[in-house]
Design a protein around this motif. Structure first.
Motif, PDB file in Angstrom:
ATOM      1  N   THR A  50    -123.470   7.535  -3.010  1.00 34.76           N
ATOM      2  CA  THR A  50    -122.597   8.696  -2.961  1.00 34.76           C
ATOM      3  C   THR A  50    -123.187   9.749  -2.035  1.00 34.76           C
ATOM      4  O   THR A  50    -124.403   9.780  -1.800  1.00 34.76           O
ATOM      5  CB  THR A  50    -122.377   9.323  -4.345  1.00 34.76           C
ATOM      6  N   ILE A  51    -122.299  10.619  -1.549  1.00 36.04           N
ATOM      7  CA  ILE A  51    -122.725  11.736  -0.721  1.00 36.04           C
ATOM      8  C   ILE A  51    -121.875  12.940  -1.083  1.00 36.04           C
ATOM      9  O   ILE A  51    -120.652  12.865  -1.109  1.00 36.04           O
ATOM     10  CB  ILE A  51    -122.640  11.390   0.782  1.00 36.04           C
ATOM     11  N   THR A  52    -122.539  14.055  -1.373  1.00 35.37           N
ATOM     12  CA  THR A  52    -121.822  15.249  -1.795  1.00 35.37           C
ATOM     13  C   THR A  52    -121.265  16.019  -0.601  1.00 35.37           C
ATOM     14  O   THR A  52    -121.531  15.686   0.559  1.00 35.37           O
ATOM     15  CB  THR A  52    -122.757  16.176  -2.581  1.00 35.37           C
ATOM     16  N   ILE A  53    -120.525  17.067  -0.909  1.00 32.60           N
ATOM     17  CA  ILE A  53    -119.988  17.938   0.139  1.00 32.60           C
ATOM     18  C   ILE A  53    -121.125  18.514   0.969  1.00 32.60           C
ATOM     19  O   ILE A  53    -121.006  18.667   2.187  1.00 32.60           O
ATOM     20  CB  ILE A  53    -119.136  19.054  -0.490  1.00 32.60           C
ATOM     21  N   GLY A  54    -122.230  18.780   0.327  1.00 34.28           N
ATOM     22  CA  GLY A  54    -123.401  19.315   1.026  1.00 34.28           C
ATOM     23  C   GLY A  54    -124.300  18.246   1.613  1.00 34.28           C
ATOM     24  O   GLY A  54    -125.395  18.555   2.082  1.00 34.28           O
ATOM     25  N   SER A  55    -123.845  16.986   1.570  1.00 35.77           N
ATOM     26  CA  SER A  55    -124.543  15.834   2.161  1.00 35.77           C
ATOM     27  C   SER A  55    -125.798  15.401   1.424  1.00 35.77           C
ATOM     28  O   SER A  55    -126.670  14.746   2.002  1.00 35.77           O
ATOM     29  CB  SER A  55    -124.862  16.068   3.645  1.00 35.77           C
ATOM     30  N   SER A  56    -125.881  15.725   0.142  1.00 33.70           N
ATOM     31  CA  SER A  56    -126.923  15.121  -0.685  1.00 33.70           C
ATOM     32  C   SER A  56    -126.500  13.701  -1.019  1.00 33.70           C
ATOM     33  O   SER A  56    -125.331  13.458  -1.333  1.00 33.70           O
ATOM     34  CB  SER A  56    -127.122  15.922  -1.968  1.00 33.70           C
ATOM     35  N   THR A  57    -127.454  12.791  -0.975  1.00 32.99           N
ATOM     36  CA  THR A  57    -127.119  11.381  -1.164  1.00 32.99           C
ATOM     37  C   THR A  57    -127.787  10.795  -2.397  1.00 32.99           C
ATOM     38  O   THR A  57    -128.820  11.278  -2.870  1.00 32.99           O
ATOM     39  CB  THR A  57    -127.527  10.553   0.062  1.00 32.99           C
ATOM     40  N   ASN A  58    -127.184   9.718  -2.874  1.00 28.17           N
ATOM     41  CA  ASN A  58    -127.708   8.996  -4.028  1.00 28.17           C
ATOM     42  C   ASN A  58    -127.412   7.518  -3.803  1.00 28.17           C
ATOM     43  O   ASN A  58    -126.325   7.170  -3.327  1.00 28.17           O
ATOM     44  CB  ASN A  58    -127.030   9.471  -5.314  1.00 28.17           C
ATOM     45  N   TYR A  59    -128.396   6.658  -4.126  1.00 33.60           N
ATOM     46  CA  TYR A  59    -128.242   5.227  -3.887  1.00 33.60           C
ATOM     47  C   TYR A  59    -128.598   4.416  -5.122  1.00 33.60           C
ATOM     48  O   TYR A  59    -129.480   4.794  -5.903  1.00 33.60           O
ATOM     49  CB  TYR A  59    -129.165   4.772  -2.749  1.00 33.60           C
TER      50      TYR A  59
END
Length: 121
Positions: A50-59
């Protein structure tokens, strides 16, 4: 009408690469965490990244270091770069937009139609 249109799936050999794209309606893209999920035959759908509106990512642990999610806000598009592909990555990959709550409207999930990724020699 909200639309998520995926592209980029296909057949690739183990160790190869693919890039998936998902073009989203502008009305939701800027208000959504974007993500990729996958579902293999006989298995439940699972989170890939996933990637948030602020471009933080999670894998997911299984793809860390091999897959990269990114978003282009000017093009309302999210990408999934997949490297070092393995046979166990074979699945239908779905784009997801998790639209944040807007005023009294609750958050909501939208899904693409899915794109097949097959990793095989």
């Amino acid at each position: 009408q909200v639309q998520l249109v995926e592209s980029g799936g296909g057949l690739v050999q183990p160790g190869g690469s693919l890039r998936l794209s998902c073009a989203a309606s502008g009305s939701i893209f800027s208000r959504s965490t974007m993500g990729w999920y996958r579902q293999a035959p006989g298995k439940q759908r699972e989170l890939v990244a996933t990637i948030t509106i602020g471009s933080s990512t999670n894998y997911a642990d299984s793809v860390k270091g091999r897959f990269t999610i990114s978003r282009d806000n000017a093009k309302n598009t999210v990408y999934l770069q997949m490297n070092s592909l393995r046979p166990e990555d074979t699945a239908v990959y779905y784009c997801n937009a998790n639209r944040l709550r807007i005023g009294v409207l609750p958050s909501r999930d939208y899904w693409g139609q899915g794109t097949q990724v097959t990793v095989s020699s």
